[in-house]
Design a protein around this motif. Structure first.
Motif, PDB file in Angstrom:
ATOM      1  N   ASN A  79      -5.063  -0.468 -13.616  1.00  0.00           N
ATOM      2  CA  ASN A  79      -3.847  -1.207 -13.287  1.00  0.00           C
ATOM      3  C   ASN A  79      -4.110  -2.091 -12.066  1.00  0.00           C
ATOM      4  N   PRO A  80      -3.872  -3.420 -12.160  1.00  0.00           N
ATOM      5  CA  PRO A  80      -4.168  -4.313 -11.031  1.00  0.00           C
ATOM      6  C   PRO A  80      -3.391  -3.970  -9.763  1.00  0.00           C
ATOM      7  N   ARG A  81      -2.238  -3.310  -9.910  1.00  0.00           N
ATOM      8  CA  ARG A  81      -1.467  -2.943  -8.710  1.00  0.00           C
ATOM      9  C   ARG A  81      -2.190  -1.895  -7.870  1.00  0.00           C
ATOM     10  N   ILE A  82      -3.111  -1.164  -8.514  1.00  0.00           N
ATOM     11  CA  ILE A  82      -3.851  -0.132  -7.785  1.00  0.00           C
ATOM     12  C   ILE A  82      -4.763  -0.767  -6.737  1.00  0.00           C
ATOM     13  N   ASP A 104      -4.557  -3.527  -5.309  1.00  0.00           N
ATOM     14  CA  ASP A 104      -3.823  -4.261  -4.273  1.00  0.00           C
ATOM     15  C   ASP A 104      -3.073  -3.343  -3.315  1.00  0.00           C
ATOM     16  N   ASN A 105      -3.125  -2.039  -3.564  1.00  0.00           N
ATOM     17  CA  ASN A 105      -2.344  -1.113  -2.746  1.00  0.00           C
ATOM     18  C   ASN A 105      -3.090  -0.797  -1.451  1.00  0.00           C
ATOM     19  N   ASN A 125       4.720   4.387  -5.599  1.00  0.00           N
ATOM     20  CA  ASN A 125       4.192   3.343  -6.476  1.00  0.00           C
ATOM     21  C   ASN A 125       3.292   3.931  -7.557  1.00  0.00           C
ATOM     22  N   ILE A 157       3.862   4.009 -11.679  1.00  0.00           N
ATOM     23  CA  ILE A 157       2.859   3.524 -12.632  1.00  0.00           C
ATOM     24  C   ILE A 157       2.523   4.614 -13.647  1.00  0.00           C
TER      25      ILE A 157
END
Length: 681
Positions: free
Chosen positions: A81-84, A86-87, A237, A241
């Motif tokens: 997951n790209p949000r990972i 960026d965290n 977050n 997810i």
């Protein structure tokens, strides 16, 4: 390792970290009823082990799915997951865990041994420097070139451990390979202009491989215990997810989904993590099995050793409301199991609970140990007092043929060593344990040149052990193993919270104080624990003051911070109560006289020496009662309760504010017939 591989390595570590965090949250949200209550969830436990948790979720899917298939698909969904990537907080948490491990390795005996064997110049210093640079270096690794198509390749066995409510299972997760970690260490060292011997790199890599999950969980748990401001959003977050992945896989309804969705805010996420901590430490804090473990080492059929009255008094006082510390006793038990003999040194700052732990150990061993408590306020600070005490206990316990102690018995440690030689054959495979507290309070002015503290034997017979305590200061000691209590902040914080909760539940006054301020118990416990900085002496004072009504005009925010802050607040309240400077000086002279006594003293004797009215002196003693130890005699004798208060009173700024002259007091003592109370024995 190339930069491309370094990016992939960081991506894999972050992906594993995300899966670990989610595994902890999901497992404990489902498996622990106490955790469910903390997060506002209802219902009983569904599953207790990793396999059954995954199976329970898989069984609730709309389509039939095996537990390992579910775990793999959810893991891949999380890690890619790209949000990972960026965290920022997730990345930082992983970096802090790596730095934590490097600091621990830098202090390890094995690293020092490797360096000494190979004559390597100070690798521990270089590794400590790397540890300080880790968070910054870790954050700066660019992951834009990472190959997100690569999987994490976490085995089914490892996933079972990750998705387990059993913390010990989670800590056995191994993560990436040792080769991966070794390449990272070399790359990191090179970037900082350093290099390490191959054996040291291998050792560091093994530690990172074996302990990264535990270190990572400690980072999250410590933050949650302090309010969760740093990583609460990150955990929330990741949880969201994971829920999205589960719904995509077919988890659309049912009790499990309701439970997982109930963990809906950052605050509730932190409550889950804190409750997990409380569950783990609560289990470890249960001392029920410790006596059974210790019984294996001592002869429980033999009579209890004859303890001096002063020791019994300290034990009774310091074990009142005793809570937790199982991890310390487990370390002592492990030492007794693995070592044929030796010295175990419990080391910690003032007020953290060393004396209480030593006192509790005596009780857990059913008083079948040789006991000695050094105490400045009690006047027990001389080696000859220890030697007389220890030798007398040995002679009486083992019925040795000494009608009285020889004249030279307390001159040095030779007679004690002789007695240990006589006792050793009588042990019959059991162990002889000495419990000796507060080595830092020993007066070494009359020690012979080159002697160690208390003339402790350099060589011990087999099955003879000394469990001793001291502050973190250098003392001459025989070869020993140190247990640094200050390194166990998470465990100590959990014990502090349990102590506050227990003390509060036993006091309607404290409960009323909390209710008047419209506080939740959890708020009160967290705030007081944070202010205490894991200092039990602080808790004793502050909670007693709330209980007695002395803090009826103080709110939660204005409670003093740390032990020194408490002393300063009490000092300020005393100043407000006594405006007359001369009267205040006369009253304080009484307290300062007590700091100079070498044994407890009565009110009348203090009044006589201070040339003050006995009623006024008694009023002073009553005003400062929480800082004093009061004997059960009639009339009672008084002494300073804790050495930290004495150190506070002797601070230069405090002495100046008090308006007293320590030199004048010392001169008066030397000019009068008070050497039995104030002078050397």
């Amino acid at each position: 390792m190339s930069r491309m591989n370094l990016a992939n390595f960081k991506t894999r570590v972050i992906g594993c970290s995300a899966v670990m965090a989610v595994g902890q949250l999901i497992s404990n949200a489902i498996a622990n009823p106490a955790t469910q209550a903390a997060a506002g969830m209802m219902g009983g436990p569904i599953a207790l082990g990793g396999v059954s948790i995954l199976a329970a979720i898989a069984g609730s899917m709309a389509e039939t799915m095996a537990a390992d298939e579910l775990a793999n698909r959810m893991t891949e969904g999380l890690s890619k997951n790209p949000r990972i990537l960026d965290n920022h907080d997730l990345i930082k948490a992983a970096g802090e865990a790596i730095g934590y491990i490097l600091r621990e390795v830098a202090k390890s005996d094995r690293l020092i041994a490797i360096a000494e064997t190979k004559k390597l110049p100070y690798p521990e210093t270089a590794l400590s420097q790397l540890a300080e640079k880790t968070p910054e270096y870790w954050l700066d690794i660019n992951t834009n070139t990472a190959d997100l198509s690569r999987g994490l390749n976490i085995s089914e066995d490892q996933l079972t451990k990750i998705f387990s409510a059993d913390a010990e299972e989670f800590d056995r997760v191994t993560g990436l390979t040792t080769a991966d970690w070794a390449s990272f260490v070399n790359e990191f060292a090179t970037s900082e202009g350093k290099s390490f011997d191959a054996e040291i790199v291998e050792f560091v890599a093994e530690k990172l491989y074996a302990t990264f999950p535990k270190a990572y969980r400690e980072v999250l748990k410590l933050d949650a215990a302090e309010g969760g401001e740093k990583f609460a959003a990150m955990l929330l977050n990741l949880h969201q997810i994971a829920l999205a992945e589960l719904k995509d896989l077919g988890l659309q309804n049912g009790e499990i989904l309701q439970k997982l969705e109930a963990v809906a805010t950052g605050q509730q996420i932190c409550q889950v993590m804190v409750k997990l901590e409380a569950i783990e430490i609560g289990i470890r804090s249960d001392l029920a099995q410790v006596p059974n473990l210790l019984e294996r080492f001592v002869d429980t059929s033999a009579p209890r050793l004859p303890l001096p009255y002063e020791c019994e008094t300290i034990i009774a006082d310091r074990t009142q409301d005793f809570t937790g510390r199982r991890f310390v006793f487990e370390a002592i038990i492990e030492f007794l199991q693995k070592k044929p003999k030796g010295y175990f040194v419990l080391e910690a700052d003032p007020g953290v609970g060393k004396t209480s732990i030593m006192a509790k150990l005596v009780l857990l061993m059913q008083r079948r140990c040789v006991v000695h408590f050094n105490s400045q306020s009690q006047g027990t600070v001389k080696a000859k007092q220890f030697l007389e005490n220890a030798c007398t206990q040995l002679i009486q316990a083992f019925k040795l043929d000494y009608p009285k102690l020889p004249e030279n018995a307390t001159r040095d440690g030779n007679f004690l060593s002789r007695l240990l030689g006589e006792v050793s054959p009588k042990l019959g495979g059991k162990k002889l344990v000495f419990v000796v507290d507060a080595l830092d309070e020993v007066d070494r002015s009359d020690h012979g040149r080159g002697s160690n503290v208390l003339y402790l034997p350099d060589a011990l017979p087999d099955n003879v052990y000394f469990i001793v305590s001291k502050q973190p200061k250098t003392l001459p000691l025989p070869n020993h193993q140190v247990f640094d209590l200050m390194q166990y902040s998470a465990e100590s914080l959990a014990d502090v919270k349990l102590y506050i909760d227990k003390r509060t539940s036993n006091s309607t006054s404290i409960q009323s104080w909390i209710n008047r301020q419209n506080l939740q118990l959890s708020q009160f416990v967290a705030a007081v624990a944070e202010k205490s900085q894991n200092n039990f002496m602080y808790l004793r004072y502050v909670l007693n003051d709330i209980d007695s009504g002395k803090y009826s005009d103080v709110n939660l925010q204005d409670l003093p911070r740390e032990l020194e802050g408490y002393y300063e607040k009490h000092w300020a309240r005393m100043e407000m109560a006594v405006r007359d400077r001369e009267l205040r000086r006369r009253k304080l002279k009484v307290i300062y006289l007590l700091t100079k006594t070498r044994k407890p003293v009565s009110c009348d004797i203090l009044a006589d020496f201070a040339e003050e009215d006995a009623l006024d002196v008694q009023e002073v003693l009553d005003d400062w009662e929480q800082f004093l130890r009061r004997s059960g005699d009639s009339p009672p004798d008084y002494s300073i309760y804790h050495a930290s208060f004495q150190r506070f009173l002797h601070r230069i700024d405090v002495v100046q504010k008090a308006g007293v002259s320590l030199r004048d007091i010392e001169t008066a003592i030397s000019d009068n017939l008070w050497q039995d109370l104030y002078g050397d024995e």
